[in-house]
Enzyme design. Structure first.
Site, PDB file in Angstrom:
ATOM      1  CG  ASP A 111      -6.891 -19.365  -4.616  1.00 14.65           C
ATOM      2  OD1 ASP A 111      -6.169 -18.353  -4.631  1.00 14.65           O
ATOM      3  OD2 ASP A 111      -7.967 -19.449  -3.989  1.00 14.65           O
TER       4      ASP A 111
HETATM    5  N1  URA Z   1     -11.520 -16.470  -5.321  1.00 14.75           N
HETATM    6  C1  URA Z   1     -10.861 -17.458  -4.662  1.00 14.75           C
HETATM    7  O1  URA Z   1     -11.116 -17.713  -3.501  1.00 14.75           O
HETATM    8  N2  URA Z   1      -9.908 -18.134  -5.348  1.00 14.75           N
HETATM    9  C2  URA Z   1      -9.623 -17.923  -6.642  1.00 14.75           C
HETATM   10  O2  URA Z   1      -8.752 -18.607  -7.219  1.00 14.75           O
HETATM   11  C3  URA Z   1     -10.318 -16.908  -7.315  1.00 14.75           C
HETATM   12  C4  URA Z   1     -11.265 -16.193  -6.632  1.00 14.75           C
END
Ligand code: URA
Length: 248
Positions: A111
């Site tokens: 993310d």
């Molecule tokens: N899980 C999440 O919620 N975000 C990420 O970036 C990776 C794993």
């Protein structure tokens, strides 16, 4: 791999230019003219174009330390693209990896606000080993939480994560995950290590939301046996052993 992809990997041509040369009948695979760009070929095939034998370049395997507020995409969006950051660095050190940047992809995106280890490659089969849940490749995240986990509740939570969590909107429980509640001075901890083998959308954030908590920081430390060991924003090539360890 597809014939057009093979030509891109063995020349400086773009996919469209490769297709044009194939359609023009310039490409011969094992003594036969092939005019269909989606024909599957193997690196051991004898492939010539305009009479010259083509050899595919080796695949590229890199790791990068993703800073916060970057996106795992090939182009800039609301935030700068991680690839552009990588391209700037590669060009500054005049590294060949910069060639054909659009062929590279990230094996397991993070993310925008997540930091840490990302693997970058142009080998789709290798990525498959890392991202497919049935390949059970461990991803380790260091997670900061809004609400502390009381010492006397830790064991129960560990068992819950091991058993599988019901995420909102999903039919099935998450696969068994390993939760390690990190020690703290007080009688509760706001920091954990979580090892998962899947990569569902926002998985870690949704797992903690499902148990009544909230992720406030998320950092990926390790994928399989590959450990993050470069500074934020930096990258390096993987060793042969590292590549092989993720090929099983
Ligand atoms: N899980 C999440 O919620 N975000 C990420 O970036 C990776 C794993």
């Amino acid at each position: 791999m597809r014939l057009d992809k093979f030509i891109c990997k063995s020349t400086e041509l773009s996919r469209a230019e490769a297709t044009r040369r194939i359609l023009a009948g310039e490409v011969i695979v094992n003594d036969k003219i092939i005019v269909d760009e989606i024909t599957q070929v193997h690196e051991d095939n004898v492939i010539t174009m305009g009479g010259e034998r083509l050899k595919a370049r080796p695949f590229r395997y890199l790791l990068m330390h993703k800073p916060a507020n970057t996106i795992c995409s090939n182009t800039d969006g609301d935030y700068p693209s991680l690839f552009n950051l990588f391209a700037m660095q590669a060009s500054a050190r005049q590294d060949q990896t910069i060639d054909k940047l659009d062929e590279l992809h990230i094996a397991g995106r993070l993310d925008v606000d997540t930091t840490g280890l990302v693997l970058i490659t142009d080998d789709g089969r290798w990525t498959y080993n890392i991202t497919r849940p049935d390949k059970a490749c461990n991803k380790v995240y260091r997670v900061g939480l809004s609400y502390g986990i009381a010492d006397d509740k830790a064991e129960e939570l560990v068992a819950w994560f091991k058993q599988g969590i019901q995420l909102q909107g999903e039919q099935q429980l998450t696969l068994p995950a390993l939760l390690e509640v990190l020690p703290s001075q007080k009688n509760e901890s706001k920091e954990v290590l979580l090892t998962i083998t899947e990569g569902k959308y926002h998985q870690v954030k949704r797992m903690f939301a499902a148990v009544g908590n909230r992720v406030i920081s998320l950092h990926r430390e390790k994928i399989g046996e590959v450990q993050l060991d470069v500074e934020e924003g930096q990258w390096r090539y993987l060793s042969e052993d590292e590549v092989a360890s993720l090929s099983r």
